[in-house]
Write a protein that holds these residues in place. Structure first.
Motif, PDB file in Angstrom:
ATOM      1  N   GLN A   2     -46.064  39.101  57.981  1.00  0.00           N
ATOM      2  CA  GLN A   2     -46.485  37.645  58.542  1.00  0.00           C
ATOM      3  C   GLN A   2     -44.841  36.817  58.883  1.00  0.00           C
ATOM      4  OE1 GLN A   2     -49.949  36.078  56.420  1.00  0.00           O
ATOM      5  NE2 GLN A   2     -50.895  36.593  58.030  1.00  0.00           N
ATOM      6  N   THR A  22     -39.215  33.089  58.200  1.00  0.00           N
ATOM      7  CA  THR A  22     -39.135  33.993  56.771  1.00  0.00           C
ATOM      8  C   THR A  22     -40.913  34.423  57.127  1.00  0.00           C
ATOM      9  OG1 THR A  22     -40.741  32.274  56.512  1.00  0.00           O
ATOM     10  CG2 THR A  22     -38.857  31.819  55.488  1.00  0.00           C
ATOM     11  N   SER A  24     -43.503  37.367  54.622  1.00  0.00           N
ATOM     12  CA  SER A  24     -44.446  37.166  53.217  1.00  0.00           C
ATOM     13  C   SER A  24     -44.432  38.662  53.645  1.00  0.00           C
ATOM     14  CB  SER A  24     -45.654  36.610  53.673  1.00  0.00           C
ATOM     15  OG  SER A  24     -46.320  37.484  55.232  1.00  0.00           O
ATOM     16  N   ASN A  76     -36.167  37.176  51.435  1.00  0.00           N
ATOM     17  CA  ASN A  76     -37.282  36.984  53.091  1.00  0.00           C
ATOM     18  C   ASN A  76     -37.491  35.967  54.577  1.00  0.00           C
ATOM     19  OD1 ASN A  76     -38.672  38.927  51.504  1.00  0.00           O
ATOM     20  ND2 ASN A  76     -40.659  38.333  51.636  1.00  0.00           N
TER      21      ASN A  76
END
Length: 125
Positions: A2, A22, A24, A76
């Motif tokens: 995500q 970013t 997940s 990330n």
């Protein structure tokens, strides 16, 4: 994975903005990451991409030298540094992720597996 993009806003022509995205999940570093954009009334177009590990990058020809893509897998995050912005850069910018770096060879993004919600960049003249 995500994705969440942020960092858009209003900037004057000639200014700079830095977009970040970013992801997940624990497999962020497995993905080639990229950015696309869609201006009002226009089709979505490729902006930039970066391979797994960051060794390879590619850019839309019209943007070379003004935009720089980078990634920080520890956070990330993939970023897009945009300099010397022009009114023509006004668009919604989308973060993208795909296991295949070659997916970014298709300018429309038709083969991209994952998309984040866009962030609006407005460049005033």
């Amino acid at each position: 994975v995500q994705l969440q993009a942020f960092g858009g806003g209003l900037v004057q022509a000639g200014g700079s903005l830095r977009l970040s995205c970013t992801g997940s999940g624990r497999t962020f570093n497995d993905y080639a990451m990229g950015w696309f954009r869609q201006a009002p009334g226009k089709e979505r177009e490729f902006v930039a991409a970066i391979s797994r590990g960051g060794r390879l990058t590619k850019y839309a020809d019209s943007l070379k030298g003004r935009f720089t893509i980078s990634r920080d897998d520890a956070k990330n995050t993939v970023s897009l540094q945009m300099n010397s912005l022009e009114p023509e850069d006004t668009a919604v910018y989308y973060c993208a992720a795909d296991l295949a770096y070659s997916a970014y060879d298709h300018a429309s993004g038709s083969y991209i597996d994952y998309w984040g919600k866009g962030t609006l960049v407005t460049v005033s003249s």
